[in-house]
Design a protein around this motif. Structure first.
Motif, PDB file in Angstrom:
ATOM      1  N   LEU A 275       4.841   9.810  -6.644  1.00 26.94           N
ATOM      2  CA  LEU A 275       3.866   8.326  -6.545  1.00 26.94           C
ATOM      3  C   LEU A 275       4.793   7.379  -7.448  1.00 26.94           C
ATOM      4  O   LEU A 275       4.706   6.218  -7.026  1.00 26.94           O
ATOM      5  N   VAL A 276       5.306   7.423  -8.329  1.00 27.20           N
ATOM      6  CA  VAL A 276       6.089   6.537  -9.181  1.00 27.20           C
ATOM      7  C   VAL A 276       7.063   5.884  -8.054  1.00 27.20           C
ATOM      8  O   VAL A 276       7.324   4.560  -8.280  1.00 27.20           O
ATOM      9  N   GLU A 277       7.642   6.804  -7.450  1.00 21.58           N
ATOM     10  CA  GLU A 277       8.687   6.175  -6.443  1.00 21.58           C
ATOM     11  C   GLU A 277       8.214   5.620  -5.306  1.00 21.58           C
ATOM     12  O   GLU A 277       8.543   4.514  -4.907  1.00 21.58           O
ATOM     13  N   ALA A 278       7.047   5.872  -4.908  1.00 21.06           N
ATOM     14  CA  ALA A 278       6.368   5.404  -3.718  1.00 21.06           C
ATOM     15  C   ALA A 278       5.826   4.116  -4.076  1.00 21.06           C
ATOM     16  O   ALA A 278       6.081   2.894  -3.409  1.00 21.06           O
ATOM     17  N   MET A 279       5.269   3.859  -5.466  1.00 23.91           N
ATOM     18  CA  MET A 279       4.681   2.482  -5.878  1.00 23.91           C
ATOM     19  C   MET A 279       6.007   1.464  -6.166  1.00 23.91           C
ATOM     20  O   MET A 279       6.023   0.213  -5.757  1.00 23.91           O
ATOM     21  N   THR A 280       7.037   2.132  -6.534  1.00 21.18           N
ATOM     22  CA  THR A 280       8.183   1.237  -6.743  1.00 21.18           C
ATOM     23  C   THR A 280       8.780   0.598  -5.622  1.00 21.18           C
ATOM     24  O   THR A 280       9.140  -0.455  -5.526  1.00 21.18           O
ATOM     25  N   ASP A 281       8.723   1.623  -4.462  1.00 25.18           N
ATOM     26  CA  ASP A 281       9.237   1.302  -3.047  1.00 25.18           C
ATOM     27  C   ASP A 281       8.286   0.065  -2.636  1.00 25.18           C
ATOM     28  O   ASP A 281       8.629  -0.897  -1.872  1.00 25.18           O
ATOM     29  N   ALA A 282       7.141   0.305  -2.728  1.00 21.22           N
ATOM     30  CA  ALA A 282       5.946  -0.728  -2.251  1.00 21.22           C
ATOM     31  C   ALA A 282       6.284  -1.953  -2.730  1.00 21.22           C
ATOM     32  O   ALA A 282       6.423  -3.065  -2.116  1.00 21.22           O
ATOM     33  N   ARG A 283       6.406  -2.159  -4.074  1.00 24.01           N
ATOM     34  CA  ARG A 283       6.577  -3.371  -4.810  1.00 24.01           C
ATOM     35  C   ARG A 283       7.859  -4.118  -4.523  1.00 24.01           C
ATOM     36  O   ARG A 283       8.000  -5.134  -4.200  1.00 24.01           O
ATOM     37  N   ALA A 284       9.148  -3.119  -4.166  1.00 18.74           N
ATOM     38  CA  ALA A 284      10.278  -3.633  -3.824  1.00 18.74           C
ATOM     39  C   ALA A 284      10.220  -4.342  -2.224  1.00 18.74           C
ATOM     40  O   ALA A 284      10.838  -5.329  -2.042  1.00 18.74           O
ATOM     41  N   ARG A 285       9.402  -3.633  -1.526  1.00 18.79           N
ATOM     42  CA  ARG A 285       9.144  -4.042  -0.299  1.00 18.79           C
ATOM     43  C   ARG A 285       8.583  -5.508  -0.270  1.00 18.79           C
ATOM     44  O   ARG A 285       8.680  -6.467   0.692  1.00 18.79           O
ATOM     45  N   VAL A 286       7.516  -5.707  -1.134  1.00 19.35           N
ATOM     46  CA  VAL A 286       6.847  -6.761  -1.117  1.00 19.35           C
ATOM     47  C   VAL A 286       7.691  -7.820  -1.775  1.00 19.35           C
ATOM     48  O   VAL A 286       7.856  -9.211  -1.213  1.00 19.35           O
TER      49      VAL A 286
ATOM     50  N   GLY B 233      -6.735  14.990   3.776  1.00 14.88           N
ATOM     51  CA  GLY B 233      -7.112  13.765   4.121  1.00 14.88           C
ATOM     52  C   GLY B 233      -5.945  12.877   3.571  1.00 14.88           C
ATOM     53  O   GLY B 233      -5.706  13.056   2.533  1.00 14.88           O
ATOM     54  N   ARG B 234      -5.691  11.979   4.422  1.00 20.38           N
ATOM     55  CA  ARG B 234      -4.679  11.043   3.802  1.00 20.38           C
ATOM     56  C   ARG B 234      -5.130   9.552   3.955  1.00 20.38           C
ATOM     57  O   ARG B 234      -6.201   9.062   4.606  1.00 20.38           O
ATOM     58  N   PHE B 235      -4.851   8.546   2.800  1.00 15.91           N
ATOM     59  CA  PHE B 235      -5.710   7.270   2.609  1.00 15.91           C
ATOM     60  C   PHE B 235      -4.785   6.428   1.980  1.00 15.91           C
ATOM     61  O   PHE B 235      -3.478   6.993   1.413  1.00 15.91           O
ATOM     62  N   ALA B 236      -4.770   5.231   2.109  1.00 14.14           N
ATOM     63  CA  ALA B 236      -3.949   4.304   1.375  1.00 14.14           C
ATOM     64  C   ALA B 236      -4.558   3.580   0.352  1.00 14.14           C
ATOM     65  O   ALA B 236      -5.522   3.270   0.013  1.00 14.14           O
ATOM     66  N   VAL B 237      -3.588   3.609  -0.746  1.00 14.89           N
ATOM     67  CA  VAL B 237      -3.987   3.091  -2.344  1.00 14.89           C
ATOM     68  C   VAL B 237      -2.999   1.760  -2.601  1.00 14.89           C
ATOM     69  O   VAL B 237      -1.880   1.532  -2.268  1.00 14.89           O
ATOM     70  N   ASN B 238      -3.858   0.611  -2.923  1.00 19.47           N
ATOM     71  CA  ASN B 238      -3.101  -0.636  -3.467  1.00 19.47           C
ATOM     72  C   ASN B 238      -2.403  -0.256  -4.762  1.00 19.47           C
ATOM     73  O   ASN B 238      -3.245   0.206  -5.803  1.00 19.47           O
ATOM     74  N   PRO B 239      -1.078  -0.203  -5.028  1.00 13.75           N
ATOM     75  CA  PRO B 239      -0.507   0.244  -6.160  1.00 13.75           C
ATOM     76  C   PRO B 239      -0.724  -0.768  -7.314  1.00 13.75           C
ATOM     77  O   PRO B 239      -0.698  -0.341  -8.563  1.00 13.75           O
ATOM     78  N   ASP B 240      -1.209  -1.984  -7.037  1.00 17.64           N
ATOM     79  CA  ASP B 240      -1.441  -3.124  -8.130  1.00 17.64           C
ATOM     80  C   ASP B 240      -2.868  -2.494  -8.627  1.00 17.64           C
ATOM     81  O   ASP B 240      -2.975  -3.282  -9.768  1.00 17.64           O
ATOM     82  N   LEU B 241      -3.632  -1.740  -7.985  1.00 13.06           N
ATOM     83  CA  LEU B 241      -5.004  -1.296  -8.681  1.00 13.06           C
ATOM     84  C   LEU B 241      -4.715   0.117  -9.585  1.00 13.06           C
ATOM     85  O   LEU B 241      -5.739   0.384 -10.008  1.00 13.06           O
ATOM     86  N   VAL B 242      -3.482   0.413  -9.629  1.00 17.76           N
ATOM     87  CA  VAL B 242      -3.265   1.699 -10.253  1.00 17.76           C
ATOM     88  C   VAL B 242      -3.276   1.554 -11.804  1.00 17.76           C
ATOM     89  O   VAL B 242      -2.234   0.834 -12.062  1.00 17.76           O
ATOM     90  N   GLN B 243      -4.080   2.185 -12.377  1.00 20.51           N
ATOM     91  CA  GLN B 243      -4.017   2.028 -14.020  1.00 20.51           C
ATOM     92  C   GLN B 243      -3.001   3.008 -14.633  1.00 20.51           C
ATOM     93  O   GLN B 243      -2.202   2.622 -15.347  1.00 20.51           O
ATOM     94  N   ARG B 244      -3.195   4.363 -13.870  1.00 21.46           N
ATOM     95  CA  ARG B 244      -2.316   5.312 -14.482  1.00 21.46           C
ATOM     96  C   ARG B 244      -2.288   6.466 -13.444  1.00 21.46           C
ATOM     97  O   ARG B 244      -3.305   6.674 -12.696  1.00 21.46           O
ATOM     98  N   VAL B 245      -1.288   7.334 -13.501  1.00 19.03           N
ATOM     99  CA  VAL B 245      -1.157   8.598 -12.849  1.00 19.03           C
ATOM    100  C   VAL B 245      -0.844   9.542 -13.864  1.00 19.03           C
ATOM    101  O   VAL B 245       0.108   9.350 -14.688  1.00 19.03           O
ATOM    102  N   GLU B 246      -1.627  10.572 -13.738  1.00 17.32           N
ATOM    103  CA  GLU B 246      -1.376  11.790 -14.684  1.00 17.32           C
ATOM    104  C   GLU B 246      -1.423  13.104 -14.046  1.00 17.32           C
ATOM    105  O   GLU B 246      -1.716  13.385 -12.805  1.00 17.32           O
TER     106      GLU B 246
ATOM    107  N   MET C  97       0.855  -0.988   0.103  1.00 21.59           N
ATOM    108  CA  MET C  97       0.012  -0.123  -0.177  1.00 21.59           C
ATOM    109  C   MET C  97       0.808   1.158   0.124  1.00 21.59           C
ATOM    110  O   MET C  97       1.776   1.180   0.494  1.00 21.59           O
ATOM    111  N   ILE C  98       0.419   2.394  -0.678  1.00 20.83           N
ATOM    112  CA  ILE C  98       1.110   3.695  -0.527  1.00 20.83           C
ATOM    113  C   ILE C  98       0.189   4.584  -0.057  1.00 20.83           C
ATOM    114  O   ILE C  98      -1.083   4.495  -0.041  1.00 20.83           O
ATOM    115  N   VAL C  99       0.642   5.586   0.878  1.00 18.61           N
ATOM    116  CA  VAL C  99      -0.338   6.507   1.595  1.00 18.61           C
ATOM    117  C   VAL C  99      -0.180   7.930   0.759  1.00 18.61           C
ATOM    118  O   VAL C  99       0.947   8.161   0.425  1.00 18.61           O
ATOM    119  N   VAL C 100      -1.450   8.256   0.395  1.00 17.51           N
ATOM    120  CA  VAL C 100      -1.215   9.650  -0.564  1.00 17.51           C
ATOM    121  C   VAL C 100      -2.272  10.581   0.362  1.00 17.51           C
ATOM    122  O   VAL C 100      -2.757  10.239   1.198  1.00 17.51           O
TER     123      VAL C 100
END
Length: 88
Positions: free
Chosen positions: A47-58, A10-23, A1-4
């Protein structure tokens, strides 16, 4: 998960595996595979760095668990398995 962070703070977590795109339009918009969109205060690069870090942690955690499962003290002995033809 990444926190955005929403634009209003307000802050919330997103599953980076469900992200289709960021623009950036100019706000940063996250679009999930189901079409849900979130406008967040993080930049595209953040966001790209956070998603890359989340996948690396997994991957890192999976590797650590795999190494624990194959530690010498818990490893099962190997056995030769022969087909019926080879057993003759």
């Amino acid at each position: 998960m990444i926190v955005v962070t929403r634009l209003h703070g307000g802050r919330f977590a997103v599953n980076p595996d469900l992200v289709q795109r960021v623009e950036t339009t100019p706000d940063t918009v996250i679009t999930l595979v189901d079409g849900t969109k979130y406008i967040v205060s993080e930049t595209l690069d953040e966001l790209v760095e956070a998603m890359t870090d989340a996948r690396a942690r997994v991957i890192s955690r999976a590797q650590a668990l795999a190494e624990m499962d194959t530690a010498p003290e818990v490893r099962q002995p190997l056995a030769v398995v022969r087909t019926p033809e080879e057993a003759r």
